[in-house]
Enzyme design. Structure first.
Site, PDB file in Angstrom:
ATOM      1  N   SER A 188       8.927 -25.858 -28.414  1.00  0.00           N
ATOM      2  CA  SER A 188       9.901 -26.949 -28.462  1.00  0.00           C
ATOM      3  C   SER A 188       9.803 -27.646 -29.814  1.00  0.00           C
ATOM      4  O   SER A 188      10.015 -27.025 -30.844  1.00  0.00           O
ATOM      5  CB  SER A 188       9.663 -27.915 -27.293  1.00  0.00           C
ATOM      6  N   THR A 189       9.426 -28.929 -29.842  1.00  0.00           N
ATOM      7  CA  THR A 189       9.372 -29.684 -31.092  1.00  0.00           C
ATOM      8  C   THR A 189       8.439 -29.018 -32.099  1.00  0.00           C
ATOM      9  O   THR A 189       7.283 -28.764 -31.804  1.00  0.00           O
ATOM     10  CB  THR A 189       8.879 -31.121 -30.825  1.00  0.00           C
ATOM     11  N   HIS A 215      13.428 -24.832 -27.142  1.00  0.00           N
ATOM     12  CA  HIS A 215      14.273 -25.915 -26.673  1.00  0.00           C
ATOM     13  C   HIS A 215      15.232 -26.291 -27.798  1.00  0.00           C
ATOM     14  O   HIS A 215      14.812 -26.799 -28.834  1.00  0.00           O
ATOM     15  CB  HIS A 215      13.442 -27.132 -26.284  1.00  0.00           C
ATOM     16  N   MET A 310       6.751 -30.921 -26.991  1.00  0.00           N
ATOM     17  CA  MET A 310       6.500 -32.002 -26.052  1.00  0.00           C
ATOM     18  C   MET A 310       6.537 -31.481 -24.617  1.00  0.00           C
ATOM     19  O   MET A 310       7.185 -30.500 -24.319  1.00  0.00           O
ATOM     20  CB  MET A 310       7.555 -33.095 -26.203  1.00  0.00           C
ATOM     21  N   ASP A 313       6.503 -27.742 -20.285  1.00  0.00           N
ATOM     22  CA  ASP A 313       7.286 -26.554 -19.972  1.00  0.00           C
ATOM     23  C   ASP A 313       6.521 -25.312 -20.417  1.00  0.00           C
ATOM     24  O   ASP A 313       6.033 -25.243 -21.544  1.00  0.00           O
ATOM     25  CB  ASP A 313       8.644 -26.622 -20.672  1.00  0.00           C
TER      26      ASP A 313
END
Length: 370
Positions: A188-189, A215, A310, A313
């Protein structure tokens, strides 16, 4: 502890809106506002904020130029605000190339169901970047050879096994005796940079298919896949419904949808579904959804990796994979932009190894090629 935020945007209304949202959290304080990149340079140097929120399109000096100059003089975590259009996607990727760590759409309703959710999302994304150390540009748009030469920092005893780019291209297929039938990566991030570091080191004849879950909004994944494909020797594409997994091809889950699989190893087909099929899943795409499907198709013959991001997941998907006998790795805390997703699988004792992102590709090749 209070974190100091600088807001950069040419819209007085938007600056006021962001300031109001951020300061609803007692841990966040807006210490300055700038209406263009040139003002931002001056204020970053004088105010020394913990995080900068940055618009892309501004007069005098645009956001991408400002990011480059800030990262060259006073590096600080930067989160970009962008439009969810093809042009916005390309501009955002350029901003990440310049050194920004994260991005959000300017229309919060595009990523949140209601105002409360949007407020929490923005506050949490900003706080996640506070205190992160940054060191100039991430070089997302470097050439393949430049990326390989700078990222190939494995210990000496591994270098001889992997060899040069040319030798890897000719030898990997012949030497493949591994049990692995799929490489799965979730992030993600900070993921765009982390994925680039790994994928630019994989050779064109990488012997198994790769599935990627990042993401990212739906309007971004096609542009991101194309940019990676231009950089890498392996083929990278946005996954399409009905695609069959092939060795040496990396399939990026399309944003706003879910990616699962059907069939059996050696004849696996991608199924792209609308999010309504998984109504209780927050992330679109979701690492958990994809990894659990990978476990159903490939059982334990999988190397699964969780990179910076973050939240948690991927934890449940990795748990299922590990129960089937798969191997699970995570990015180490020091090299993460946000140590959330990797931490989730690490503290749950699911991850069997944690590696610096600079060394991850070398470990993958050694593990899969043997």
């Amino acid at each position: 502890m209070t974190y100091r935020i600088l807001i950069v945007d040419d819209s007085t209304f938007f600056r006021r809106r962001i300031k109001q949202i951020l300061e609803e959290d007692a841990e966040l304080e807006v210490v300055g506002e700038a209406k263009n990149g040139e003002e931002a340079l001056t204020l970053v140097a004088s105010l020394k904020p913990d995080v900068v929120t940055m618009d892309i399109e501004m007069p005098v000096m645009d956001g991408i130029t400002a990011v480059k100059k800030i990262m060259a003089s006073n590096p600080v975590p930067i989160i970009m605000f962008s439009s969810l259009t093809q042009e916005g996607a390309l501009a955002t990727l350029n901003a990440l190339d310049a050194g920004a760590l994260d991005f959000l759409p300017k229309k919060f309703e595009d990523i949140a169901l209601n105002r409360k959710e949007a407020i929490l999302l923005l506050q949490n994304r900003v706080k996640a970047l506070c205190g992160r150390k940054v060191f100039g540009s991430h070089f997302l748009s470097r050439t393949r050879s430049e990326a390989f030469n700078s990222a190939n920092t494995l210990p000496t005893h591994n270098v001889n096994r992997i060899g040069s780019t040319a030798s890897r291209k000719t030898n990997l297929g012949a030497s493949h005796l591994s049990r692995y039938e799929c490489l799965a990566i979730g992030t993600s991030t900070g993921g765009p940079v982390a994925l680039q570091k790994i994928l630019t080191e994989l050779p064109s004849d990488f012997p198994i298919p790769v599935v990627l879950v990042q993401h990212m909004p739906g309007s971004f994944t096609q542009a991101f896949a194309k940019r990676l494909d231009d950089l890498c020797d392996v083929t990278i594409k946005e996954a399409a419904n009905g695609d069959y997994l092939k060795p040496g091809v990396c399939y990026l889950a399309p944003g706003g949808k879910q990616m699962t699989f059907e069939g059996r190893a050696g004849h696996v087909k991608i199924v792209i579904s609308e999010p309504e099929r998984f109504p209780d899943i927050t992330y679109k795409p979701s690492v958990d959804v994809t990894f659990e499907s990978v476990a159903e198709v490939y059982s334990g013959n999988v190397l699964a990796i969780i990179l910076t991001g973050m939240g948690a997941d991927g934890r449940e998907g990795c748990k299922k994979l590990k129960a089937n006998g798969a191997k699970i790795w995570a990015q180490d805390e020091q090299s993460c932009v946000v140590y959330g997703m990797p931490q989730a699988v690490t503290v749950a004792n699911i991850s069997q190894a944690n590696y610096d992102i600079a060394h991850m590709a070398g470990h993958i090749i050694n593990e899969i090629v043997g």
